[in-house]
Design a protein around this motif. Structure first.
Motif, PDB file in Angstrom:
ATOM      1  N   SER A  92       0.833  -1.210   0.000  1.00  0.00           N
ATOM      2  CA  SER A  92       0.000   0.000   0.000  1.00  0.00           C
ATOM      3  C   SER A  92       0.863   1.252   0.000  1.00  0.00           C
ATOM      4  CB  SER A  92      -0.902   0.017   1.232  1.00  0.00           C
ATOM      5  OG  SER A  92      -0.110   0.152   2.390  1.00  0.00           O
ATOM      6  N   GLU A 119       1.479   2.753   2.475  1.00  0.00           N
ATOM      7  CA  GLU A 119       0.851   3.614   3.478  1.00  0.00           C
ATOM      8  C   GLU A 119       0.919   2.956   4.854  1.00  0.00           C
ATOM      9  OE1 GLU A 119      -3.013   4.817   2.276  1.00  0.00           O
ATOM     10  OE2 GLU A 119      -2.252   5.849   0.499  1.00  0.00           O
ATOM     11  N   SER A 150      -4.025   2.672   7.514  1.00  0.00           N
ATOM     12  CA  SER A 150      -4.494   3.599   6.491  1.00  0.00           C
ATOM     13  C   SER A 150      -5.924   3.252   6.033  1.00  0.00           C
ATOM     14  CB  SER A 150      -3.509   3.538   5.324  1.00  0.00           C
ATOM     15  OG  SER A 150      -4.159   3.673   4.111  1.00  0.00           O
ATOM     16  N   ARG A 174      -7.694   3.302   3.071  1.00  0.00           N
ATOM     17  CA  ARG A 174      -7.733   3.405   1.618  1.00  0.00           C
ATOM     18  C   ARG A 174      -8.018   2.022   1.039  1.00  0.00           C
ATOM     19  NH1 ARG A 174      -4.808   6.727  -2.524  1.00  0.00           N
ATOM     20  NH2 ARG A 174      -3.973   7.842  -0.748  1.00  0.00           N
ATOM     21  N   GLU A 226      -9.199  -0.331  -2.526  1.00  0.00           N
ATOM     22  CA  GLU A 226      -8.993  -0.314  -3.968  1.00  0.00           C
ATOM     23  C   GLU A 226     -10.215   0.308  -4.652  1.00  0.00           C
ATOM     24  OE1 GLU A 226      -6.992  -3.806  -6.257  1.00  0.00           O
ATOM     25  OE2 GLU A 226      -9.144  -4.132  -6.349  1.00  0.00           O
ATOM     26  N   PRO A 233      -5.795  -3.329   0.351  1.00  0.00           N
ATOM     27  CA  PRO A 233      -4.644  -3.552  -0.520  1.00  0.00           C
ATOM     28  C   PRO A 233      -3.917  -4.869  -0.297  1.00  0.00           C
ATOM     29  CG  PRO A 233      -4.215  -1.755   1.051  1.00  0.00           C
ATOM     30  CD  PRO A 233      -5.654  -2.117   1.177  1.00  0.00           C
ATOM     31  N   ASN A 234      -3.783  -5.318   0.945  1.00  0.00           N
ATOM     32  CA  ASN A 234      -3.052  -6.563   1.206  1.00  0.00           C
ATOM     33  C   ASN A 234      -3.390  -7.057   2.615  1.00  0.00           C
ATOM     34  OD1 ASN A 234      -0.925  -5.738   3.247  1.00  0.00           O
ATOM     35  ND2 ASN A 234      -0.551  -4.197   1.654  1.00  0.00           N
ATOM     36  N   CYS A 252       5.002  -6.563   1.652  1.00  0.00           N
ATOM     37  CA  CYS A 252       4.069  -5.712   2.411  1.00  0.00           C
ATOM     38  C   CYS A 252       4.241  -5.790   3.933  1.00  0.00           C
ATOM     39  CB  CYS A 252       2.618  -6.127   2.109  1.00  0.00           C
ATOM     40  SG  CYS A 252       2.199  -6.297   0.371  1.00  0.00           S
ATOM     41  N   TYR A 280       4.851  -2.619   6.176  1.00  0.00           N
ATOM     42  CA  TYR A 280       4.016  -1.461   5.822  1.00  0.00           C
ATOM     43  C   TYR A 280       4.743  -0.529   4.857  1.00  0.00           C
ATOM     44  CZ  TYR A 280       2.016  -3.306  10.095  1.00  0.00           C
ATOM     45  OH  TYR A 280       1.527  -4.143  11.039  1.00  0.00           O
ATOM     46  N   ASP A 281       4.728   0.782   5.208  1.00  0.00           N
ATOM     47  CA  ASP A 281       5.346   1.749   4.312  1.00  0.00           C
ATOM     48  C   ASP A 281       6.868   1.784   4.489  1.00  0.00           C
ATOM     49  OD1 ASP A 281       4.433   2.643   6.789  1.00  0.00           O
ATOM     50  OD2 ASP A 281       4.351   4.734   6.199  1.00  0.00           O
TER      51      ASP A 281
END
Ligand SMILES: NC(=O)CC[C@H](N)C(=O)O
Length: 402
Positions: free
Chosen positions: A114, A116, A120, A122, A124, A131-132, A260, A263-264
């Protein structure tokens, strides 16, 4: 972590849970040295957005490693229980894959980093998928996909499954669960958004309760090492000998951890450490090097992305010093743990050779050395080295260069 939960065993000499790993064992010495090198690293703070986690003792620091032949080595606070938090996510993803199959799971949760934060908000565009499975939104969905006709049944399957990965029955920290459930409005918001988008089905509060309980399962560093060694070994727990998930599911999980799991910080992690890993806000990091070993690290102070400061540094050091990066072209120089069938392992001494796996029921960990399960001493196996190689352990780890 309260003082009464602190494990004094590091000060008391070899620990029962690891079995009779002798004093002077080279790998234990190496783990001791990594911890010693990082002892003064005191950046970061324990997570406090879940109030109960804010009570953790920031000085706790444990580091364990489990080889694929089931030997567990450790240094420091390796038997102190802490809640798994997001380190539970890869294992619950594995259970969802086992129960639903990869296509059905991927229809509900993506496999893309992501970029992020773990919490987060957010999804898709178009599908509403998270996202995952490593971020909170995705983990709430994967925990809802584990088999069970009621939330209690589903959580029982999760608790049993996490226990199978760890090689012992696990329990929930009810105080952390209550704290997380009482304050988890961001996760609640995420879950309602996903319910509205159709990616989370069923009763939202019930699904969340299963997820919060999953995050509140108590593990130790030793457990994390065994759990990640189970993934590294293609789904077979190296201590109990139990097949927990299919090899392809273990492979899928490691792939998603690699892209993933942090994370970010996942890209930086892969660049610098180069091993599939997962962090949790309790201060845990689990690492799996496929075909080699699993690592568990625990130290509560976190950096700004929610990853353990000392945990990151310890993994950097280990990767740097021993050339563990998966993308390293000179793989034969990866010193630790060459396959048993090909070379004698430099990390095993005669006295720490483990007996063949006993049935899981005999592998309870107790306080008695005679019933220690994880490293039962036997006579040396044939053709095994009795002394570590001359270059082992390597020169002092020094500071983290990456
Ligand atoms: N990164 C984490 O460990 C987050 C897990 C935590 N239980 C949460 O939902 O926020």
């Amino acid at each position: 972590m309260r003082d009464d939960q602190r494990n004094p065993r590091h000060d008391e000499g070899p620990a029962c849970e690891r079995g009779p790993v002798p004093a002077g064992d080279p790998l234990t010495g190496l783990l001791d040295r990594v911890r010693a090198d990082l002892r003064d690293l005191d950046d970061g703070e324990p997570a406090s957005y879940i109030p109960e986690l804010g009570r953790a003792d920031p000085t706790l620091f444990g580091l364990s490693l489990c080889t694929l032949d089931g030997q567990v080595y450790g240094s420091g606070d390796t038997a102190v229980p802490f809640t798994a938090q997001s380190v539970s996510k890869p294992f619950v993803f594995a259970l969802a894959l086992a129960d639903q199959g990869v296509e059905d799971v991927l229809a509900r949760v993506g496999a893309e980093p992501s970029g992020e934060a773990f919490n987060s908000i957010r999804l898709e565009p178009g599908t509403g998928r998270p996202p995952n499975p490593m971020v909170n939104a995705g983990a709430i969905v994967t925990s809802s996909l584990v088999a069970g006709t009621t939330p209690d049944e589903r959580f029982a399957r999760i608790l049993d499954g996490l226990g199978a990965f760890a090689g012992r029955p696990l329990a929930v920290d009810e105080a952390v669960y209550a704290s997380e459930r009482a304050t988890g409005d961001r996760n609640r918001a995420l879950a309602y958004l996903m319910h509205n988008a159709g990616s989370l089905t069923g009763d939202v509060e019930e699904q969340l309760a299963v997820y919060f309980r999953q995050c509140s399962v108590l593990v130790t560093c030793d457990d994390l090492a065994v759990m990640h060694a189970t993934l590294a070994g293609g789904g077979v727990n190296p201590v109990t000998g139990e097949r927990v998930v299919a090899p392809r599911h273990a492979q899928h999980v490691l792939a998603v951890m690699a892209t993933c799991g942090m994370y970010d910080a996942s890209g930086q992690w892969m660049l610098r450490v180069g091993m599939p890993a997962k962090s949790g806000v309790s201060g845990a990091i689990g690492v799996a090097l496929p075909g080699q070993f699993g690592i568990g690290v625990f130290s509560p102070p976190l950096e700004e992305k929610g990853n353990s400061v000392r945990g990151i540094a310890a993994c950097h050091l280990l990767s740097d010093q021993f050339g563990l990066h998966l993308m390293r072209a000179t793989a034969p120089e990866r010193r630790p743990l060459p396959p048993r069938s090909l070379h004698p392992s430099p990390l095993r001494s005669c006295a720490t050779a483990r007996a063949p796996s006993a049935p899981r029921s005999t592998r309870t960990r107790t306080a008695s050395a005679s019933t220690c399960s994880r490293a039962t001493s036997t006579s040396p196996p044939p053709n095994r080295p009795c002394a570590p190689p001359a270059n082992w352990p390597p020169p002092s780890a020094g500071s983290c260069s990456t």
